[in-house]
Structures are given as structure tokens and as C-alpha cells.
Design a protein around this motif. Sequence first.
Motif, short mmCIF file in Angstrom:
data_model
loop_
_atom_site.label_atom_id
_atom_site.label_comp_id
_atom_site.label_asym_id
_atom_site.label_seq_id
_atom_site.Cartn_x
_atom_site.Cartn_y
_atom_site.Cartn_z
N LEU A 229 -31.31 -66.41 105.74
CA LEU A 229 -31.95 -67.47 104.97
C LEU A 229 -30.96 -68.58 104.64
O LEU A 229 -31.26 -69.78 104.78
CB LEU A 229 -32.54 -66.90 103.69
N GLN A 230 -29.77 -68.19 104.20
CA GLN A 230 -28.75 -69.19 103.87
C GLN A 230 -28.34 -69.99 105.10
O GLN A 230 -28.14 -71.20 105.02
CB GLN A 230 -27.53 -68.51 103.25
N SER A 231 -28.24 -69.32 106.24
CA SER A 231 -27.90 -70.01 107.48
C SER A 231 -28.97 -71.04 107.84
O SER A 231 -28.64 -72.17 108.26
CB SER A 231 -27.75 -68.99 108.61
N THR A 256 -26.69 -80.67 89.88
CA THR A 256 -25.38 -80.42 89.28
C THR A 256 -25.30 -78.97 88.82
O THR A 256 -26.33 -78.30 88.67
CB THR A 256 -25.17 -81.35 88.07
N PRO A 257 -24.09 -78.45 88.59
CA PRO A 257 -23.98 -77.09 88.06
C PRO A 257 -24.79 -76.89 86.78
O PRO A 257 -25.39 -75.82 86.57
CB PRO A 257 -22.48 -76.94 87.80
N LYS A 258 -24.84 -77.91 85.93
CA LYS A 258 -25.61 -77.80 84.70
C LYS A 258 -27.10 -77.66 85.01
O LYS A 258 -27.80 -76.86 84.37
CB LYS A 258 -25.36 -79.02 83.82
N GLN A 259 -27.60 -78.41 85.99
CA GLN A 259 -29.01 -78.34 86.35
C GLN A 259 -29.36 -76.97 86.93
O GLN A 259 -30.43 -76.42 86.67
CB GLN A 259 -29.36 -79.45 87.34
N TYR A 260 -28.44 -76.41 87.75
CA TYR A 260 -28.65 -75.05 88.26
C TYR A 260 -28.75 -74.07 87.08
O TYR A 260 -29.64 -73.20 87.05
CB TYR A 260 -27.48 -74.63 89.16
N ALA A 261 -27.83 -74.20 86.15
CA ALA A 261 -27.79 -73.28 85.00
C ALA A 261 -29.05 -73.39 84.15
O ALA A 261 -29.60 -72.38 83.70
CB ALA A 261 -26.54 -73.55 84.16
N VAL A 262 -29.50 -74.62 83.91
CA VAL A 262 -30.72 -74.82 83.12
C VAL A 262 -31.92 -74.20 83.81
O VAL A 262 -32.74 -73.52 83.17
CB VAL A 262 -30.95 -76.32 82.87
N ARG A 263 -32.01 -74.42 85.12
CA ARG A 263 -33.17 -73.88 85.86
C ARG A 263 -33.14 -72.36 85.86
O ARG A 263 -34.18 -71.70 85.69
CB ARG A 263 -33.17 -74.40 87.29
N LEU A 264 -31.97 -71.77 86.06
CA LEU A 264 -31.86 -70.31 86.07
C LEU A 264 -32.12 -69.76 84.67
O LEU A 264 -32.79 -68.71 84.52
CB LEU A 264 -30.48 -69.89 86.55
N GLY A 265 -31.63 -70.44 83.66
CA GLY A 265 -31.86 -69.99 82.29
C GLY A 265 -33.34 -70.01 81.92
O GLY A 265 -33.84 -69.09 81.26
N LEU A 296 -33.52 -71.43 94.42
CA LEU A 296 -32.20 -71.93 94.07
C LEU A 296 -31.16 -71.58 95.14
O LEU A 296 -30.27 -72.39 95.43
CB LEU A 296 -31.77 -71.36 92.71
N ILE A 297 -31.29 -70.40 95.72
CA ILE A 297 -30.41 -70.02 96.83
C ILE A 297 -30.58 -71.00 97.99
O ILE A 297 -29.61 -71.45 98.60
CB ILE A 297 -30.71 -68.57 97.29
N ALA A 301 -27.73 -73.58 99.48
CA ALA A 301 -27.30 -73.48 100.87
C ALA A 301 -27.49 -74.81 101.59
O ALA A 301 -26.64 -75.24 102.38
CB ALA A 301 -28.09 -72.37 101.58
N ARG A 302 -28.59 -75.49 101.31
CA ARG A 302 -28.85 -76.80 101.93
C ARG A 302 -27.77 -77.81 101.52
O ARG A 302 -27.28 -78.60 102.34
CB ARG A 302 -30.23 -77.30 101.53
N ALA A 303 -27.39 -77.78 100.24
CA ALA A 303 -26.37 -78.70 99.75
C ALA A 303 -25.02 -78.42 100.42
O ALA A 303 -24.29 -79.35 100.79
CB ALA A 303 -26.23 -78.57 98.23
#
Length: 331
Positions: A229-231, A256-265, A296-297, A301-303
Motif C-alpha cells: 500500500l505504501q509503495s 504538517t506534523p501538527k495536522q497529522y497529530a490533530v487528525r490522529l488524536g 493517514l498512512i 506515503a504520497r507525500a
Amino acid sequence: MNSRPMTQPFGPKVSVIVPIYNGERDLSGLISCLLSQSYPAENVEYLLVDNNSSDRTLSLLQSAAESAASSGWTIRPISENKIQSSYAARNAGIRAATTEIFAFTDADCRPEPDWLAALIQPFENPNIGIVVGEIMALPGKTLLEQHAQREDVLSQKHTLANTFCPYGQTANLAIRKKAFQEVGLFRPHLTTGGDADICWRIQRESNWQLHFAPTAIVRHRHRSTVPELQSQWRRYGRSNRYLHELHGVKLMHEPTPKQYAVRLGRWLVKELPIKGAMCVAGKATLVDLLSTPIGLINVRARAVGQNQAKLSEEARVIEWLEKNQDVEVDQ
């Protein structure tokens, strides 16, 4: 007015071109689907292009060609061993083709019986240069396959809605020879993004029109493991970077890392308890429960793929269709 009798169906001669790299496990299913097409056998040739495989692909293609001939079908094994790229392999198929319309699919696809007939029908309109068929999932067994199936990850509806210019994926695409003659073939050294590139060049550099044929369906197997999937999503990122360099397409937004964290939280605090309770009650599935982290994974991976990609100068090269050019055909 069309002078062709109404009782005579539209069915021009067609070349179906399939690039294959180490496709040993897929060939049996693919060939079975190709030889089950409702399209008249005498009007179609299957050009199966081995792209320097290290498994038994080439020998299996040769055996399939012999077997198909006894049933009235034409399979022509071809080799493209100089450039390791599905687009170079497709170019080899185009050069070897004897018809005016080319249909494309991939080795891991399973075309439905009426796929080719539905894909070719729109070419009855002389202004149509590209026809895009639909891509649907093969039945998924794993969590990741079921997630991708629910999200219609491979559906052409996403590429047709592209804000820069619509396009179709080569897993289910047909193009007139005349369109290639006007704008050139696939870029042979491009490793991803070539389907968008060719569709955009045809639409932006010629008067040929694109048509969507939703009943021309191929089935495709989704990725079943996290590394696969990541590939896949890293490749999507690389594709966008290449198309940015070639056509000026906007780069995809990276959270951004903060946006990832907010979404996961938000998923941990709100979605997980609610979806977990629904799973216990039988009103949701594990796919529903894990949809957010899987997404999110994919985004991450796309980024990574977009940030790491760099378009080489040779990948900018466009090959052209030349008359009477020799092509290596394996007998």
C-alpha cells in the motif's frame, strides 16, 4: 448520415496491448479473460509485451499464443528488453500493432466479457480519440483490500475529475493511432504518470475528444499488505511530482506534523470509541474502525513519494511512431 446498415455492429479491428513484467502468476487469469471477450475474435489481436521478465513470462506467452491460434484468437508475444518501463513496453506494442485503435490494460487486471466491445463502441464517433473504461475491485479478503474497495481507490471517476485536465489510467484505456501520430507515443523512460501525460497531450495539443465508457469494466486486485500500500501511494506522489515538472500541475498538499497529530488524536478520542461500539453492535466493520489511520498512512506515503521524486532529463523524451519500423516479435 451513417450509411452503415443498422444490423451491422460497429466492430473495427483492434489491438489490445498489455505490458507484462514478471507476470507469471497473473497470466492464466488475464489470458482467460481476454479469450472470453464477446468482441469478434477475427477483429482483435492481443499484443502481450514482456518487459524483460526474469520469471517464465515469455515462455508462457509463447505457449498461450500457440494455444489461442487453435481457437481462432491471435496472441502475439513481443519483447521490450532495452528499457524497463511499462510505457516503453506499450510503445513496443503500438509499433507492432496492425490496427488503427489500441486498447490498453495490465497483467493484473481482469476484463469483463463485454469490456472490449463497450470500450471500442464510442470510437464510432470520428471525433473521439480517447475512451476511458471503468476500473472496479476484485473481491477483497484483507482489511486493506476492503478499505481500498470501499474508497473506490482505482476508479476512473477520480482521474476524470482531475482539476487540471481529465485522464484515464492505462489499466483501462483506448486511443486512436491517429492521436499518437499527432502528439507522439508514451514517454518511454517515465516510470509513473504516463497515462495522464499522454491523455493531456492529446487533449491539449490536438482536437481529439475524450469519452467515458462506464460499462467497459476491468477488475483489479487491490494491495493487501502495508508495504504494498505504501509503495502504491509513494508512486502516486512521484507521479504528481513528474506531472508538475512536465505540465505545471500543482503539487499535492502535505499536512504538517501538527495536522497529522490533530487528525490522529480526533480519531483516538472521538471516532475510535464510537466506531468501536458500533462494531460491537454489528453496525460497523473493522474497515470502518480503521479507515482514518489507513488514510493517514496513504497521505504520508504520497507525500514521501512526491518529496523524494526527481524527474530525469531522459524521462522528458517523447518517442514518435515511425512507419516501417522493425519490432522484435517472438515467435
